[in-house]
Design an enzyme around this catalytic site. Structure first.
Site, PDB file in Angstrom:
ATOM      1  N   ASP A  93       0.823  -1.223   0.000  1.00 54.77           N
ATOM      2  CA  ASP A  93       0.000   0.000   0.000  1.00 54.77           C
ATOM      3  C   ASP A  93       0.853   1.268   0.000  1.00 54.77           C
ATOM      4  O   ASP A  93       0.320   2.382  -0.078  1.00 54.77           O
ATOM      5  CB  ASP A  93      -1.049  -0.016   1.116  1.00 54.77           C
ATOM      6  CG  ASP A  93      -0.488   0.087   2.528  1.00 54.77           C
ATOM      7  OD1 ASP A  93       0.555   0.724   2.740  1.00 54.77           O
ATOM      8  OD2 ASP A  93      -1.143  -0.467   3.448  1.00 54.77           O
ATOM      9  N   GLU A 151       0.669  -7.344   2.494  1.00 51.08           N
ATOM     10  CA  GLU A 151      -0.595  -6.634   2.281  1.00 51.08           C
ATOM     11  C   GLU A 151      -1.139  -6.729   0.855  1.00 51.08           C
ATOM     12  O   GLU A 151      -1.960  -5.903   0.448  1.00 51.08           O
ATOM     13  CB  GLU A 151      -0.505  -5.154   2.727  1.00 51.08           C
ATOM     14  CG  GLU A 151      -0.211  -4.958   4.221  1.00 51.08           C
ATOM     15  CD  GLU A 151      -1.419  -5.114   5.153  1.00 51.08           C
ATOM     16  OE1 GLU A 151      -2.568  -5.163   4.646  1.00 51.08           O
ATOM     17  OE2 GLU A 151      -1.204  -5.208   6.387  1.00 51.08           O
TER      18      GLU A 151
HETATM   19  N1  LIG Z   1      -0.140  -2.447   7.653  1.00 48.15           N
HETATM   20  C1  LIG Z   1      -1.148  -1.662   7.376  1.00 48.15           C
HETATM   21  N2  LIG Z   1      -1.729  -1.681   6.214  1.00 48.15           N
HETATM   22  N3  LIG Z   1      -1.564  -0.873   8.355  1.00 48.15           N
HETATM   23  C2  LIG Z   1      -2.715  -0.027   8.267  1.00 48.15           C
HETATM   24  C3  LIG Z   1      -2.961   0.629   9.573  1.00 48.15           C
HETATM   25  C4  LIG Z   1      -4.137   1.551   9.498  1.00 48.15           C
HETATM   26  C5  LIG Z   1      -4.401   2.335  10.765  1.00 48.15           C
HETATM   27  N4  LIG Z   1      -3.335   3.249  11.065  1.00 48.15           N
HETATM   28  C6  LIG Z   1      -4.649   1.411  11.955  1.00 48.15           C
HETATM   29  O1  LIG Z   1      -3.836   1.340  12.836  1.00 48.15           O
HETATM   30  O2  LIG Z   1      -5.639   0.724  12.000  1.00 48.15           O
HETATM   31 MN   LIG Z   2       1.991  -1.674   6.960  1.00 49.53          MN
HETATM   32 MN   LIG Z   3       0.173   0.137   5.012  1.00 48.68          MN
END
Ligand SMILES: NC(=[NH2+])NCCC[C@H](N)C(=O)O
Ligand SMILES: [Mn+2]
Ligand SMILES: [Mn+2]
Length: 288
Positions: free
Chosen positions: A217, A260
């Site tokens: 991402d 991811e």
């Molecule tokens: N590894 C990822 N895609 N992390 C997304 C985290 C999104 C958000 N900051 C949370 O803690 O829920």
């Molecule tokens: Mn991440």
């Molecule tokens: Mn991420």
């Protein structure tokens, strides 16, 4: 594994990446591959969600410690561990294994997010958003003390690249602990070559080895549509390749996560294919 994220579909990421030809392409690059297959991970349906601020904690701890053992073992055998996710919570296991073998390892964390929440700051309760903090020694004791020791990583040797979506609580923690974060804005201003050079110097201070954790991402969702938490304004296709090529050129990387990839949300496996391409660049592929 997809226990660390809200949206199903990253658990089949490793299959999608294999299907996109990872092993064959790596072989053509001259590497020898020992694919040990998937580690068994419970499905969320069969596990209690537990504490809503630390969802599926027990299962994640269990899987992480198994992964840590595998990664440590591979390094002992002088192999290069390449760990396919799965949500980013797998980095708890992979990096714990790396840090056990190489206590001075630094981390380059390429991500739209900073994954620096704790159970106190998390807006979602999703553990994939807490892993980097846990590796730095912050947050829930079970995450932090996986394998019986902490911190896994020296905070000063963490560099996050590509960040553009940071929660208020994690922003405060990043500032308090002086974590190096190269945001998309910094990339716009200074460019990937200069920032990657700095990142390699910071993570690899005094000749320390480097672990690269690549969250797909980090790329712009136009290039990487198959991710669970897309954020627009990401790395371009060329910027991401260049970042990987510069890591390869440094010859300092000893292990890598690719995480991811969400196949349910992907378009014709494009994100898995991109994951393969970027992995190849990180492992030595050049255009000419
Ligand atoms: N590894 C990822 N895609 N992390 C997304 C985290 C999104 C958000 N900051 C949370 O803690 O829920
Ligand atoms: Mn991440
Ligand atoms: Mn991420």
């Amino acid at each position: 594994m997809d226990l660390g994220a809200d949206r199903r579909g990253v658990d089949i990421g490793p299959s999608a990446i294999r299907y996109a030809g990872l092993s064959d392409h790596l072989k053509r690059l001259g590497h020898t591959i020992h694919d040990i297959g998937n580690l068994p991970v419970p499905q969320p349906e069969s596990r209690p969600i537990g504490n809503l601020r630390l969802k599926y904690l027990d299962s994640i701890i269990q899987s992480s410690s198994e992964l840590a053992d595998e990664v440590y073992q591979a390094l002992q055998e002088n192999e290069f561990p390449l760990i396919l996710g799965g949500d980013h919570s797998i980095a708890l296991g992979s990096i714990s294994g790396v840090a056990k073998a190489h206590p001075n390892v630094g981390i380059i964390w390429v991500d739209a997010h900073t994954d620096f929440n704790t159970e106190e700051t998390t807006p979602s309760g999703n553990i994939h958003g807490m892993i980097l903090a846990a590796l730095a020694g912050l947050g829930d004791p079970q995450l932090v003390n996986l394998g019986g020791w902490s911190p896994k990583i020296n905070k000063q040797q963490i560099v996050i690249i590509g960040a553009r979506d940071i929660d208020p609580g994690e922003q405060a923690l990043l500032r308090e602990h002086h974590i190096h974060v190269f945001t998309m804005s910094a990339i716009d201003q200074h460019g990937i070559p200069s920032l990657m050079k700095q990142a390699i110097e910071i993570a690899g201070i005094d000749g320390a080895p480097i672990h690269l954790s690549l969250d797909l991402d980090s790329l712009d969702p136009r290039d990487a549509p198959g991710v669970g938490t897309p954020v627009r304004g990401g790395l371009s296709y060329r910027e991401a390749h260049l970042a990987m090529e510069l890591v390869a050129a440094s010859q300092r990387m000893i292990s890598m996560d690719v995480v991811e990839v969400n196949s349910i949300l992907d378009r014709e496996n494009a994100t898995a294919q991109l994951a393969v391409e970027l992995t190849l660049s990180a492992l030595g592929k050049t255009i000419l």
